[in-house]
Write an enzyme that holds these catalytic residues in place. Structure first.
Site, PDB file in Angstrom:
ATOM      1  CG  HIS A  40      -0.080   4.299   4.720  1.00 33.31           C
ATOM      2  ND1 HIS A  40      -0.806   3.572   5.640  1.00 33.31           N
ATOM      3  CD2 HIS A  40      -0.943   5.228   4.215  1.00 33.31           C
ATOM      4  CE1 HIS A  40      -2.040   4.049   5.703  1.00 33.31           C
ATOM      5  NE2 HIS A  40      -2.144   5.055   4.839  1.00 33.31           N
ATOM      6  CG  HIS A  78       3.893  -2.272  11.143  1.00 31.43           C
ATOM      7  ND1 HIS A  78       4.718  -1.179  11.309  1.00 31.43           N
ATOM      8  CD2 HIS A  78       3.098  -1.977  10.082  1.00 31.43           C
ATOM      9  CE1 HIS A  78       4.430  -0.264  10.399  1.00 31.43           C
ATOM     10  NE2 HIS A  78       3.451  -0.732   9.639  1.00 31.43           N
ATOM     11  CG  ASP A 134       4.792   2.845   7.431  1.00 37.51           C
ATOM     12  OD1 ASP A 134       3.918   3.420   6.764  1.00 37.51           O
ATOM     13  OD2 ASP A 134       4.527   1.943   8.259  1.00 37.51           O
ATOM     14  CG  HIS A 135       4.062  -0.347   4.387  1.00 38.22           C
ATOM     15  ND1 HIS A 135       4.188  -1.657   4.745  1.00 38.22           N
ATOM     16  CD2 HIS A 135       3.531   0.294   5.459  1.00 38.22           C
ATOM     17  CE1 HIS A 135       3.746  -1.820   5.988  1.00 38.22           C
ATOM     18  NE2 HIS A 135       3.341  -0.652   6.434  1.00 38.22           N
ATOM     19  CG  ASP A 157       0.327  -1.568   7.669  1.00 35.13           C
ATOM     20  OD1 ASP A 157       1.226  -2.409   7.866  1.00 35.13           O
ATOM     21  OD2 ASP A 157       0.502  -0.344   7.784  1.00 35.13           O
ATOM     22  CG  HIS A 173      -4.212   0.111   6.592  1.00 30.87           C
ATOM     23  ND1 HIS A 173      -4.268   0.519   7.908  1.00 30.87           N
ATOM     24  CD2 HIS A 173      -2.988   0.503   6.138  1.00 30.87           C
ATOM     25  CE1 HIS A 173      -3.136   1.129   8.227  1.00 30.87           C
ATOM     26  NE2 HIS A 173      -2.358   1.135   7.163  1.00 30.87           N
ATOM     27  CG  HIS A 216      -0.363   0.031   2.534  1.00 32.50           C
ATOM     28  ND1 HIS A 216       0.397  -1.007   3.043  1.00 32.50           N
ATOM     29  CD2 HIS A 216      -0.405   0.971   3.520  1.00 32.50           C
ATOM     30  CE1 HIS A 216       0.792  -0.706   4.278  1.00 32.50           C
ATOM     31  NE2 HIS A 216       0.331   0.489   4.578  1.00 32.50           N
TER      32      HIS A 216
END
Length: 303
Positions: free
Chosen positions: A97, A220, A99-100, A181, A158, A95
């Site tokens: 975001h 995570h 941090d990905h 996530d 998400h 996805h």
């Protein structure tokens, strides 16, 4: 973090990058060792990143072709790929975001600068917010990593374009799913851009339908907080209690080693995959699985 969904994408990405950079600063000098699962057909290496993220290097053992999942720290990914002597030419984004997907563009730039590495193909959902995207994928789209078979599972909630990647290899029934996530060990992602019905479909309709021995590689390390919540919801669940005791006794590396989980284990311990259970419904005072999913997520958000 939920407020970021209301901001323009570029601004939210910059703020998210700043947040993770600052929160990860104290961890930068700690050793972050990789953990590897070697199977006959594939090797999966879990690479810690930022504060609690996981990146994954997936290698076809027969061809040494490889893909990386959510490489937010590209330099570290390339280092591990070199150590393993594989040929990395595919990037799987779960996805958008930061941090990905925040490392996508930098990794693409490395490939532009090193033509001898070959082309880097970037897979992801149909979303302009995913940097470097070359191959848009949706439900049941397929492709290969060497001789490994990959099937895409559309799991919006998400984020609207979240995708999980189901990987099968060989004739021994070896399989893994990379859930970003959407599904965590004993938990699930927040419903930032979707509905309880979408998460229900993702967890119950799609992921629960995978074989029980499918290894689950999540985005995570959230083991302790998820298991504590699960134990509060189902205090008589012996499987949850046993895994919580393991997580509480473990150091950080030990908690990271709890991943991968399996689909079968998640059905036993993950309250979000147990919304049909009377005890889970009773905890939130609801009578249907969908109402329970919504109330359970609200309770977890406040936990």
């Amino acid at each position: 973090m939920a407020l970021l969904s209301f901001l323009p994408h570029r601004l939210s990405q910059r703020l998210t990058a700043l947040y993770f950079t600052v929160s990860s600063f104290s961890l930068q000098r700690r050793p972050r060792t990789t953990q590897t699962t070697a199977m006959a057909s594939m090797t999966v290496t879990k690479i810690p990143a930022l504060k609690d993220n996981f990146m994954y290097l997936v290698v076809c053992n027969a061809t040494r072709q490889a893909a990386v999942v959510d490489p937010v720290e590209p330099a570290r990914v390339l280092e591990v790929a070199r150590e393993q002597g594989c040929r990395l030419n595919q990037l799987l984004t779960t996805h958008h975001h930061w941090d990905h997907a925040g490392g996508n563009e930098a990794l693409c730039e490395q490939y532009r600068q090193h033509a001898d590495w070959g082309q880097l193909t970037v897979y992801g959902g149909d979303d302009e917010r995913i940097p470097g995207l070359t191959n848009r994928v949706g439900q049941d789209d397929t492709f290969a990593i060497g001789q490994l078979r990959v099937r895409c599972l559309a799991t919006p909630c998400h984020t609207t374009s979240h995708v999980c990647y189901y990987v099968e290899g060989g004739d021994r029934g070896e399989r893994a799913v990379f859930t970003g996530d959407t599904l965590f060990l004993a938990g699930c992602g927040r419903f930032f851009e979707g509905t309880p019905a979408q998460m229900y479909d993702a967890l119950i309709g799609k992921l629960s339908a995978l074989p029980d021995d499918t290894r689950v590689y999540c985005g995570h390390e959230y083991a302790l907080q998820n298991l504590r919540f699960g134990h509060q919801v189902e205090p008589d669940n012996a499987d949850t209690r046993a895994l919580l005791e393991r997580a509480q006794a473990a150091d950080l590396e030990g908690r990271r080693a709890l991943v991968p989980s399996t689909i079968g284990q998640e059905k036993r311990i993950n309250v979000f995959m147990r919304v049909h259970q009377p005890a889970v419904q009773a905890y939130v005072g609801k009578g249907t699985p969908l109402e329970t999913m919504q109330a359970l997520r609200a309770a977890k958000d406040k936990f």
